[in-house]
Design an enzyme around this catalytic site. Structure first.
Site, PDB file in Angstrom:
ATOM      1  N   SER A 184      10.624  15.310 -53.317  1.00  0.00           N
ATOM      2  CA  SER A 184      10.589  16.767 -53.439  1.00  0.00           C
ATOM      3  C   SER A 184      10.415  17.131 -54.906  1.00  0.00           C
ATOM      4  O   SER A 184      10.801  16.358 -55.797  1.00  0.00           O
ATOM      5  CB  SER A 184      11.903  17.370 -52.918  1.00  0.00           C
ATOM      6  OG  SER A 184      12.024  18.738 -53.264  1.00  0.00           O
ATOM      7  N   TYR A 221      21.177  17.522 -53.287  1.00  0.00           N
ATOM      8  CA  TYR A 221      19.835  17.289 -52.750  1.00  0.00           C
ATOM      9  C   TYR A 221      18.918  16.712 -53.822  1.00  0.00           C
ATOM     10  O   TYR A 221      18.199  15.726 -53.591  1.00  0.00           O
ATOM     11  CB  TYR A 221      19.261  18.594 -52.205  1.00  0.00           C
ATOM     12  CG  TYR A 221      17.859  18.463 -51.651  1.00  0.00           C
ATOM     13  CD1 TYR A 221      17.647  17.902 -50.395  1.00  0.00           C
ATOM     14  CD2 TYR A 221      16.771  18.904 -52.384  1.00  0.00           C
ATOM     15  CE1 TYR A 221      16.365  17.784 -49.882  1.00  0.00           C
ATOM     16  CE2 TYR A 221      15.483  18.793 -51.878  1.00  0.00           C
ATOM     17  CZ  TYR A 221      15.285  18.235 -50.630  1.00  0.00           C
ATOM     18  OH  TYR A 221      14.010  18.112 -50.126  1.00  0.00           O
TER      19      TYR A 221
END
Length: 243
Positions: A140, A153
């Protein structure tokens, strides 16, 4: 680009990036083996691919369970005689500030995003160490930059990039690609996280979301390069996103 049909295993394939990537690769002539926890949704994706003339198989998979991942890979190998590509795509994204102390969600994020990726690598590595292969890890843009509420995350996605680089350096005959998308149409924001934070992220996603097909195309590009070419990393952002 390579036109050779490959056996491609995809985790988190019941929706979003995984499902669209499966359809994209099957349409290009690859055999896709799809894994996810939601067996009914997974079967729908596989049935659609087969109806369109592609070759697909759906297998229930929990990437946090090492035995489940090993069985997923072994079943695919027994059926097709080889495993050419693994796309580690399964992921969760429950965002919150650290002082919210949502520790169960921290653990879930680590278990799925990082341990799940490691479980996939562990399962295919014995098969690929000698004959070669390709591991595609979906990270990501939040693995490249951290914002408030993304600490856990971002940590898992940064770790995915680090282990990918280590794997590449340890195995010269295994191609390793990291695909790092920003906001993308998916169900990733559909559960968990601090409600206020997730509402804000949903609003941002509504303004910035890229079509899932863009990420699927990036994965397909990496896979379809000639065997001597390693696409180490692709970062995909909407033009409207600053930074």
């Amino acid at each position: 680009m390579s036109t050779v049909s490959k056996v491609v295993l995809i985790t988190g394939a019941s929706s979003g990036i995984g499902a669209v990537t499966a359809r994209r690769l099957a349409a290009a002539g690859h055999t896709v083996v799809l894994g996810a926890r939601r067996a009914d949704r997974l079967a729908e994706v596989a049935d659609k691919i087969k109806a369109d003339g592609g070759e697909a198989r759906a297998l229930r998979l929990d990437v946090t369970d090492r035995d489940s991942v090993a069985e997923f890979v072994a079943t695919a190998h027994d059926r097709h005689g080889r495993v050419d590509v693994l796309v580690n795509n399964a992921g969760v994204m429950p965002l919150s500030r650290l002082d919210a102390l949502r520790v169960d969600e921290w653990q879930q994020t680590i278990d799925v995003n990082l341990t799940g990726t490691l479980n996939g690598i562990a399962a295919v590595l014995p098969l690929m160490s000698e004959r070669g292969g390709h591991i595609v890890n979906v990270s990501s843009t939040l693995g490249l930059e951290i914002v408030a509420t993304s600490a856990v995350y971002s940590a898992t996605k940064a770790a995915v990039r680090a282990l990918s680089e280590g794997l590449r350096k340890e195995h010269q005959n295994i191609r390793v690609s990291v695909i790092s998308p920003s906001f993308t149409e998916s169900e990733l924001l559909g559960s968990g996280g601090d409600p206020a934070t997730m509402a804000w992220v949903q609003d941002m996603a509504g303004k910035l979301n890229m079509p899932t097909e863009v990420v699927a195309d990036a994965i397909a590009y990496a896979i379809d390069q000639p065997a001597a070419i390693d696409v180490s990393e692709i970062v995909v952002r909407p033009v409207a996103q600053a930074g």
